[in-house]
Design a protein around this motif. Structure first.
Motif, PDB file in Angstrom:
ATOM      1  N   ALA A 111      -8.351 129.050 -60.655  1.00  0.00           N
ATOM      2  CA  ALA A 111      -8.111 130.437 -61.053  1.00  0.00           C
ATOM      3  C   ALA A 111      -8.803 131.396 -60.094  1.00  0.00           C
ATOM      4  O   ALA A 111      -8.245 132.449 -59.737  1.00  0.00           O
ATOM      5  N   ASP A 149     -10.235 137.069 -68.511  1.00  0.00           N
ATOM      6  CA  ASP A 149      -9.572 136.383 -67.400  1.00  0.00           C
ATOM      7  C   ASP A 149      -9.946 134.907 -67.369  1.00  0.00           C
ATOM      8  O   ASP A 149     -10.981 134.495 -67.893  1.00  0.00           O
ATOM      9  N   GLU A 150      -9.111 134.140 -66.712  1.00  0.00           N
ATOM     10  CA  GLU A 150      -9.310 132.689 -66.647  1.00  0.00           C
ATOM     11  C   GLU A 150     -10.579 132.345 -65.884  1.00  0.00           C
ATOM     12  O   GLU A 150     -11.084 133.118 -65.068  1.00  0.00           O
ATOM     13  N   ASP A 174     -14.080 143.166 -71.452  1.00  0.00           N
ATOM     14  CA  ASP A 174     -13.804 141.872 -70.829  1.00  0.00           C
ATOM     15  C   ASP A 174     -12.372 141.475 -71.178  1.00  0.00           C
ATOM     16  O   ASP A 174     -12.057 141.205 -72.335  1.00  0.00           O
ATOM     17  N   ASP A 199     -12.959 142.316 -64.932  1.00  0.00           N
ATOM     18  CA  ASP A 199     -11.648 141.960 -64.388  1.00  0.00           C
ATOM     19  C   ASP A 199     -11.879 141.287 -63.036  1.00  0.00           C
ATOM     20  O   ASP A 199     -12.463 141.887 -62.131  1.00  0.00           O
ATOM     21  N   VAL A 200     -11.426 140.047 -62.887  1.00  0.00           N
ATOM     22  CA  VAL A 200     -11.793 139.262 -61.705  1.00  0.00           C
ATOM     23  C   VAL A 200     -11.265 139.886 -60.422  1.00  0.00           C
ATOM     24  O   VAL A 200     -11.984 139.987 -59.422  1.00  0.00           O
ATOM     25  N   ASN A 247     -16.503 132.275 -63.213  1.00  0.00           N
ATOM     26  CA  ASN A 247     -16.142 133.171 -64.315  1.00  0.00           C
ATOM     27  C   ASN A 247     -16.247 132.512 -65.683  1.00  0.00           C
ATOM     28  O   ASN A 247     -15.547 132.892 -66.625  1.00  0.00           O
ATOM     29  N   TYR A 249      -7.062 134.499 -58.081  1.00  0.00           N
ATOM     30  CA  TYR A 249      -7.520 135.888 -58.148  1.00  0.00           C
ATOM     31  C   TYR A 249      -7.972 136.381 -56.770  1.00  0.00           C
ATOM     32  O   TYR A 249      -7.749 137.542 -56.405  1.00  0.00           O
TER      33      TYR A 249
END
Length: 239
Positions: free
Chosen positions: A112, A106-107, A103, A198-199, A146, A116
């Motif tokens: 956000a 990510d925001e 992980d 990872d978004v 997220n 993304y």
């Protein structure tokens, strides 16, 4: 030949009648018979067929996909499939063993997710005006945009299999848009990270998946119409 694009909920045509005959031959219940109309009875029958073929969770939703439809045709010897869809980026496809479970932190949050999503649209060739709101809606519903608490789902039917390096069953849905690892691997976008946490990678795989599974157009103009979970005007529904 049966065109995959013809076998969709709400449509009426001869391809659907052929598929209904195949479902009935397989012992699936369609009380009204092979009418040529893809309604609730046919969706329930198709879901039963998907379950019999080994599909589970959101993959057994009564929505024909290329694999299940081709298998139905082969098992009944009634038709072959003319697959009219945009396939995943084969150059980015991963073996399941190549999926990592790190992980990157990510925001989270709606803004956000929009940022993304714009990057995912850029990488996959989807128009941001369609892709960004659709992906943001999915992320909001699947992972609370997220939020760290909801980046992995350990309670649904996919939560099984051997332990992955992140400590959770391997088949758990992960990431902002909740991809299971096998789906993430099959629809992985070249040039993105190998982890569904990872978004951008997760969203890019989601775009490739919905183009294949739900026949969403390359532009994404019908994304929300074809994928209920992406449509904020309709109630949430797994995809």
């Amino acid at each position: 030949m049966v065109a995959l694009s013809n076998v969709q909920f709400g449509k009426r045509n001869e391809d659907i009648r052929t598929v209904q005959k195949a479902l009935i031959r397989r012992g699936r219940d369609i009380p009204d018979g092979a009418t040529g109309l893809f309604g609730e009875q046919t969706r329930a029958a198709y879901r039963a067929e998907q379950l019999a073929q080994g599909f589970t969770g959101a993959d057994a939703d009564g929505v024909p996909g290329p694999t299940s439809l081709a298998t139905l045709g082969r098992l009944t010897d009634l038709f072959r499939v003319d697959v009219e869809h945009v396939s995943a980026n084969d150059g980015g496809r991963l073996a399941l063993a190549q999926v990592s479970f790190t992980d990157p932190g990510d925001e989270s949050g709606e803004e956000a997710m929009r940022r993304y999503a714009r990057k995912a649209c850029e990488l996959t060739g989807m128009e941001p005006k369609f892709g960004v709101p659709a992906l943001t809606t999915i992320a909001k519903r699947e992972s609370a945009c997220n939020h760290p608490r909801f980046r992995v789902n350990t309670t649904d039917t996919n939560a099984r299999g051997p332990r992955a390096p992140d400590g959770h069953p391997r088949n758990c849905s992960r990431g902002a848009t909740q991809c299971i690892p096998s789906t993430f691997a099959a629809y992985h976008q070249a040039g993105t990270a190998s982890t569904p946490y990872d978004v951008v990678a997760c969203m890019s795989a989601t775009i490739n998946y919905v183009r294949d599974r739900y026949h969403v157009s390359r532009s994404g103009s019908d994304f929300a119409a074809r994928v209920q979970q992406a449509d904020p005007q309709r109630s949430p529904r797994g995809y």
